[in-house]
Scaffold this motif. Structure first.
Motif, PDB file in Angstrom:
ATOM      1  N   ARG A 145       0.790  -1.195   0.077  1.00  0.00           N
ATOM      2  CA  ARG A 145      -0.073  -0.160  -0.042  1.00  0.00           C
ATOM      3  C   ARG A 145       0.909   1.060  -0.003  1.00  0.00           C
ATOM      4  O   ARG A 145       1.771   1.216  -0.808  1.00  0.00           O
ATOM      5  CB  ARG A 145      -0.944  -0.227   1.139  1.00  0.00           C
ATOM      6  CG  ARG A 145      -2.050  -1.162   1.180  1.00  0.00           C
ATOM      7  CD  ARG A 145      -3.409  -0.699   1.708  1.00  0.00           C
ATOM      8  NE  ARG A 145      -4.370  -1.894   1.340  1.00  0.00           N
ATOM      9  CZ  ARG A 145      -4.636  -2.894   2.624  1.00  0.00           C
ATOM     10  NH1 ARG A 145      -3.690  -2.578   3.749  1.00  0.00           N
ATOM     11  NH2 ARG A 145      -5.453  -3.495   2.300  1.00  0.00           N
ATOM     12  N   ASN A 158      -4.819  10.760  10.015  1.00  0.00           N
ATOM     13  CA  ASN A 158      -5.776   9.939   9.044  1.00  0.00           C
ATOM     14  C   ASN A 158      -5.081   9.718   7.646  1.00  0.00           C
ATOM     15  O   ASN A 158      -4.559  10.363   6.905  1.00  0.00           O
ATOM     16  CB  ASN A 158      -7.086  10.317   8.783  1.00  0.00           C
ATOM     17  CG  ASN A 158      -8.033  10.420  10.049  1.00  0.00           C
ATOM     18  OD1 ASN A 158      -8.644  11.363  10.192  1.00  0.00           O
ATOM     19  ND2 ASN A 158      -8.143   9.466  10.454  1.00  0.00           N
ATOM     20  N   GLY A 159      -5.038   8.286   7.197  1.00  0.00           N
ATOM     21  CA  GLY A 159      -4.443   7.992   5.851  1.00  0.00           C
ATOM     22  C   GLY A 159      -2.996   8.024   5.875  1.00  0.00           C
ATOM     23  O   GLY A 159      -2.451   7.906   4.975  1.00  0.00           O
ATOM     24  N   ALA A 160      -2.571   8.099   7.014  1.00  0.00           N
ATOM     25  CA  ALA A 160      -0.910   7.805   7.042  1.00  0.00           C
ATOM     26  C   ALA A 160      -0.070   6.573   6.837  1.00  0.00           C
ATOM     27  O   ALA A 160       0.896   6.673   6.295  1.00  0.00           O
ATOM     28  CB  ALA A 160      -0.400   8.306   8.397  1.00  0.00           C
ATOM     29  N   GLY A 161      -1.081   5.661   7.243  1.00  0.00           N
ATOM     30  CA  GLY A 161      -0.617   4.215   6.868  1.00  0.00           C
ATOM     31  C   GLY A 161      -0.310   3.295   8.215  1.00  0.00           C
ATOM     32  O   GLY A 161       0.499   2.394   8.167  1.00  0.00           O
ATOM     33  N   LYS A 162      -1.281   3.869   9.397  1.00  0.00           N
ATOM     34  CA  LYS A 162      -1.091   2.904  10.358  1.00  0.00           C
ATOM     35  C   LYS A 162      -1.798   1.774  10.253  1.00  0.00           C
ATOM     36  O   LYS A 162      -1.242   0.546  10.654  1.00  0.00           O
ATOM     37  CB  LYS A 162      -1.930   3.758  11.701  1.00  0.00           C
ATOM     38  CG  LYS A 162      -1.441   5.397  11.737  1.00  0.00           C
ATOM     39  CD  LYS A 162      -2.123   5.997  12.914  1.00  0.00           C
ATOM     40  CE  LYS A 162      -3.681   6.310  12.586  1.00  0.00           C
ATOM     41  NZ  LYS A 162      -3.905   7.363  11.530  1.00  0.00           N
ATOM     42  N   THR A 163      -2.906   1.605   9.907  1.00  0.00           N
ATOM     43  CA  THR A 163      -3.743   0.350   9.691  1.00  0.00           C
ATOM     44  C   THR A 163      -3.044  -0.617   8.896  1.00  0.00           C
ATOM     45  O   THR A 163      -2.903  -2.018   8.773  1.00  0.00           O
ATOM     46  CB  THR A 163      -5.058   0.530   8.945  1.00  0.00           C
ATOM     47  OG1 THR A 163      -5.943   1.584   9.750  1.00  0.00           O
ATOM     48  CG2 THR A 163      -6.080  -0.814   9.043  1.00  0.00           C
ATOM     49  N   ASN A 164      -2.420  -0.007   7.784  1.00  0.00           N
ATOM     50  CA  ASN A 164      -1.526  -0.891   6.960  1.00  0.00           C
ATOM     51  C   ASN A 164      -0.534  -1.880   7.425  1.00  0.00           C
ATOM     52  O   ASN A 164      -0.137  -2.730   7.265  1.00  0.00           O
ATOM     53  CB  ASN A 164      -0.802   0.052   5.870  1.00  0.00           C
ATOM     54  CG  ASN A 164      -1.920   0.800   4.837  1.00  0.00           C
ATOM     55  OD1 ASN A 164      -3.067   0.208   4.652  1.00  0.00           O
ATOM     56  ND2 ASN A 164      -1.501   1.624   4.182  1.00  0.00           N
ATOM     57  N   TYR A 220      -5.271  -5.098  -4.664  1.00  0.00           N
ATOM     58  CA  TYR A 220      -5.507  -3.701  -4.120  1.00  0.00           C
ATOM     59  C   TYR A 220      -4.404  -3.355  -3.271  1.00  0.00           C
ATOM     60  O   TYR A 220      -4.211  -2.145  -2.959  1.00  0.00           O
ATOM     61  CB  TYR A 220      -6.866  -3.477  -3.575  1.00  0.00           C
ATOM     62  CG  TYR A 220      -8.146  -4.085  -4.471  1.00  0.00           C
ATOM     63  CD1 TYR A 220      -7.875  -3.640  -5.981  1.00  0.00           C
ATOM     64  CD2 TYR A 220      -8.855  -4.686  -4.085  1.00  0.00           C
ATOM     65  CE1 TYR A 220      -8.944  -3.962  -6.729  1.00  0.00           C
ATOM     66  CE2 TYR A 220     -10.182  -5.161  -4.588  1.00  0.00           C
ATOM     67  CZ  TYR A 220      -9.945  -4.769  -6.160  1.00  0.00           C
ATOM     68  OH  TYR A 220     -11.075  -5.276  -6.873  1.00  0.00           O
ATOM     69  N   VAL A 241      -1.095  -3.960  -3.304  1.00  0.00           N
ATOM     70  CA  VAL A 241       0.274  -3.795  -4.167  1.00  0.00           C
ATOM     71  C   VAL A 241       0.137  -2.186  -4.336  1.00  0.00           C
ATOM     72  O   VAL A 241      -0.636  -1.520  -4.819  1.00  0.00           O
ATOM     73  CB  VAL A 241       0.257  -4.117  -5.483  1.00  0.00           C
ATOM     74  CG1 VAL A 241       1.390  -3.835  -6.066  1.00  0.00           C
ATOM     75  CG2 VAL A 241       0.070  -5.856  -5.421  1.00  0.00           C
ATOM     76  N   ARG A 242       1.448  -1.551  -3.898  1.00  0.00           N
ATOM     77  CA  ARG A 242       1.451  -0.157  -3.964  1.00  0.00           C
ATOM     78  C   ARG A 242       1.205   0.267  -5.378  1.00  0.00           C
ATOM     79  O   ARG A 242       1.595  -0.294  -6.296  1.00  0.00           O
ATOM     80  CB  ARG A 242       2.853   0.423  -3.506  1.00  0.00           C
ATOM     81  CG  ARG A 242       2.910   1.785  -3.335  1.00  0.00           C
ATOM     82  CD  ARG A 242       4.202   2.117  -2.265  1.00  0.00           C
ATOM     83  NE  ARG A 242       5.310   2.313  -3.352  1.00  0.00           N
ATOM     84  CZ  ARG A 242       5.775   3.344  -3.867  1.00  0.00           C
ATOM     85  NH1 ARG A 242       5.536   4.523  -3.590  1.00  0.00           N
ATOM     86  NH2 ARG A 242       6.736   3.278  -4.777  1.00  0.00           N
ATOM     87  N   GLN A 243       0.516   1.466  -5.653  1.00  0.00           N
ATOM     88  CA  GLN A 243       0.032   1.714  -6.892  1.00  0.00           C
ATOM     89  C   GLN A 243       1.509   1.912  -7.736  1.00  0.00           C
ATOM     90  O   GLN A 243       2.325   2.658  -7.347  1.00  0.00           O
ATOM     91  CB  GLN A 243      -0.915   3.017  -6.829  1.00  0.00           C
ATOM     92  CG  GLN A 243      -2.039   2.614  -6.715  1.00  0.00           C
ATOM     93  CD  GLN A 243      -3.154   3.868  -6.639  1.00  0.00           C
ATOM     94  OE1 GLN A 243      -2.778   4.989  -6.761  1.00  0.00           O
ATOM     95  NE2 GLN A 243      -4.267   3.427  -6.362  1.00  0.00           N
TER      96      GLN A 243
HETATM   97  N1  LIG Z   1      -2.588   0.290  -3.204  1.00  0.00           N
HETATM   98  C1  LIG Z   1      -2.069   1.346  -2.675  1.00  0.00           C
HETATM   99  N2  LIG Z   1      -1.140   1.999  -3.053  1.00  0.00           N
HETATM  100  C2  LIG Z   1      -0.653   3.161  -2.673  1.00  0.00           C
HETATM  101  N3  LIG Z   1      -1.323   3.794  -1.506  1.00  0.00           N
HETATM  102  C3  LIG Z   1      -2.433   3.177  -1.097  1.00  0.00           C
HETATM  103  C4  LIG Z   1      -3.029   1.984  -1.528  1.00  0.00           C
HETATM  104  N4  LIG Z   1      -3.981   1.393  -1.064  1.00  0.00           N
HETATM  105  C5  LIG Z   1      -4.194   2.477   0.361  1.00  0.00           C
HETATM  106  N5  LIG Z   1      -3.183   3.311  -0.152  1.00  0.00           N
HETATM  107  C6  LIG Z   1      -2.953   4.461   0.905  1.00  0.00           C
HETATM  108  O1  LIG Z   1      -2.831   4.008   2.199  1.00  0.00           O
HETATM  109  C7  LIG Z   1      -3.306   5.223   2.990  1.00  0.00           C
HETATM  110  C8  LIG Z   1      -4.406   4.458   3.976  1.00  0.00           C
HETATM  111  O2  LIG Z   1      -3.442   3.641   5.005  1.00  0.00           O
HETATM  112  P1  LIG Z   1      -4.083   3.434   6.268  1.00  0.00           P
HETATM  113  O3  LIG Z   1      -5.375   2.763   6.263  1.00  0.00           O
HETATM  114  O4  LIG Z   1      -2.961   2.638   6.844  1.00  0.00           O
HETATM  115  O5  LIG Z   1      -4.196   4.861   6.932  1.00  0.00           O
HETATM  116  P2  LIG Z   1      -4.641   5.117   8.771  1.00  0.00           P
HETATM  117  O6  LIG Z   1      -3.292   5.732   8.959  1.00  0.00           O
HETATM  118  O7  LIG Z   1      -5.046   3.776   9.386  1.00  0.00           O
HETATM  119  O8  LIG Z   1      -5.768   6.167   8.518  1.00  0.00           O
HETATM  120  P3  LIG Z   1      -7.126   6.295   9.468  1.00  0.00           P
HETATM  121  O9  LIG Z   1      -6.556   6.972  10.675  1.00  0.00           O
HETATM  122  O10 LIG Z   1      -7.701   7.295   8.656  1.00  0.00           O
HETATM  123  O11 LIG Z   1      -7.809   5.089   9.349  1.00  0.00           O
HETATM  124  C9  LIG Z   1      -3.942   6.133   2.344  1.00  0.00           C
HETATM  125  O12 LIG Z   1      -3.024   7.253   2.109  1.00  0.00           O
HETATM  126  C10 LIG Z   1      -4.167   5.447   1.004  1.00  0.00           C
HETATM  127  O13 LIG Z   1      -4.233   6.344  -0.073  1.00  0.00           O
END
Ligand SMILES: Nc1ncnc2c1ncn2[C@@H]1O[C@H](COP(=O)(O)OP(=O)(O)OP(=O)(O)O)[C@@H](O)[C@H]1O
Length: 381
Positions: free
Chosen positions: A12, A32-38, A59, A61-63
């Motif tokens: 991701r 939000n959206g930083a990549g924590k859940t990832n 989905y 795989v990093r874009q």
């Molecule tokens: N296949 C992908 N390639 C590149 N980036 C991706 C891909 N899939 C998701 N992302 C990015 O990963 C990020 C989401 O990561 P994640 O769910 O870990 O966020 P988070 O820090 O847990 O956010 P939140 O607090 O909103 O839950 C988003 O910026 C999204 O655009």
């Protein structure tokens, strides 16, 4: 079980990430959206071989990239350090490795690193249809019993085969009966073992649920679970052996034959069963408040953790994604204290860490803090 390091390539929004974890509570903060859940999802891949947030590996795989790689180094009580890797490429699909040796079956991974996951999907556990509850129960048992997991895989294959025959049943009825018969026998034999395994688990699990629920909600309403299968009298079902369950299943199946022909699918069996949750005598799904649902779902997961603690040689890895957003401050403290008292390793994401910032000045030895920004992870004090 302890996750020592995690390394991600093109996972991701993580281009190249390596994290060294603390042995106890790991708190992952960031916007939000930083990549924590990832990060948590990557750990889930290494434990269960799949994502909990995405229905398809492609989905993940990093874009712009063609493949992803997740590697994790683990340490257990009985096993020395070992590495699990999950590699996916668009051409070759997904492969799982333990110490560089490929696993033949996805199922061979399950239970190596036991895991308990708390996520926003848990809302579906107490509220929505039975599929979520069945998969909770199946994951709960499968991580302690490879034989149960094998039965589950076998049973799903049998149901698929039966459904195919029932779907194409324009053939002569007598000929269809002949074709179905071997599948019927396998269905009831395998299904009976699954029903028996689920029944036993539910009766064992209730005491853990009561304990976890009381910690979260205080003493008051008492939680209970019943396993709902084709037999309406669950109590009498508990005393049956596998052969007797198979006989009961067979007669229900024979009775349902016309309905099966009508609907062209297998209508009775463990793939249709459900769990019913109660608080005292009140059925949660029908009468529970939103707060009661939330606490019940979290208690189920805490109970899973406590159950594994008693049943398994290694403590599970505990993953909590965005759990504090839903909890009031006192329950947030309760959960943090439960994790600090628990000897295993846990990982918590928090977009709003102010709720737990009071813990920053305490427990240095047991809490490791990480901050994530745009897929980059840094360790913070
Ligand atoms: N296949 C992908 N390639 C590149 N980036 C991706 C891909 N899939 C998701 N992302 C990015 O990963 C990020 C989401 O990561 P994640 O769910 O870990 O966020 P988070 O820090 O847990 O956010 P939140 O607090 O909103 O839950 C988003 O910026 C999204 O655009």
């Amino acid at each position: 079980m302890i996750s020592i390091t995690l390394s991600l390539t093109n996972f991701r929004n993580h281009h190249q990430t390596v994290v060294e974890w603390g042995d106890h509570v790991n708190i992952i903060t960031g916007p939000n959206g930083a990549g924590k859940t990832n990060l948590i999802d990557a750990l889930h891949y290494l434990c269960m071989g799949r994502s909990f947030t995405s229905s398809s590996d492609q989905y993940v795989v990093r874009q712009g990239a063609a493949s992803f790689l997740i590697k994790g180094l683990f340490r257990g009580n009985i096993r020395s350090q070992f590495e699990i890797a999950c590699a996916y490429s668009r051409g070759e699909g997904k492969k799982l490795f333990v110490n560089d040796s490929p696993l033949e079956r996805h199922a061979d991974l399950i239970g190596r690193v036991p895991v308990v996951l708390v996520s926003q999907n848990d809302r579906k556990l107490t509220g929505e249809g039975p599929a979520e509850r069945r998969s909770f129960l199946d994951a709960l048992i499968s991580q302690t019993s490879p034989a149960y997991l094998d039965d589950l895989i076998r049973y799903r294959r049998i149901v698929r085969q039966r459904n195919r025959l029932l779907f194409e049943h324009s053939m002569d009825r007598g000929y269809l009966n002949v074709l179905l018969e071997p599948w019927n026998r396998q269905l009831v034999e395998t299904g009976a073992r699954i029903i028996s395994g689920r029944n036993k688990m539910v009766s064992k699990f209730c005491k853990y649920l009561k304990f976890a629920h009381e910690q979260l909600a205080g003493s008051g309403l008492e939680p209970a679970i019943s396993y709902k299968t084709f037999c309406s009298d669950q109590q009498s079902f508990l005393s049956l052996n596998n052969e007797e369950i198979a006989d009961a299943y067979r007669s229900e199946l024979d009775e349902a034959y016309e309905r099966e022909l009508d609907r062209r699918q297998t209508v009775i069996g463990p793939h249709r069963d459900d769990l019913v949750f109660f608080l005292d005598d009140m059925e949660l799904r029908k009468f529970g408040s939103q707060g009661q649902h939330r606490i019940f779902a979290l208690a189920l997961k805490m109970a899973q953790l406590y159950f594994y603690r008693d049943e398994l040689e290694d403590l599970p890895v505990f993953l909590l994604d965005d759990v504090f957003g839903d909890l009031d401050p006192s329950r947030t403290d309760t959960v943090m204290n439960m994790l600090l008292q628990h000897n295993g390793q846990s990982f918590i994401t928090a977009a709003h860490p102010d709720k737990i910032s009071g813990f920053r000045d305490q427990e240095h030895a047991r809490i490791a803090w990480y901050d994530v920004k745009d897929g980059n992870v840094s360790s913070t004090e």
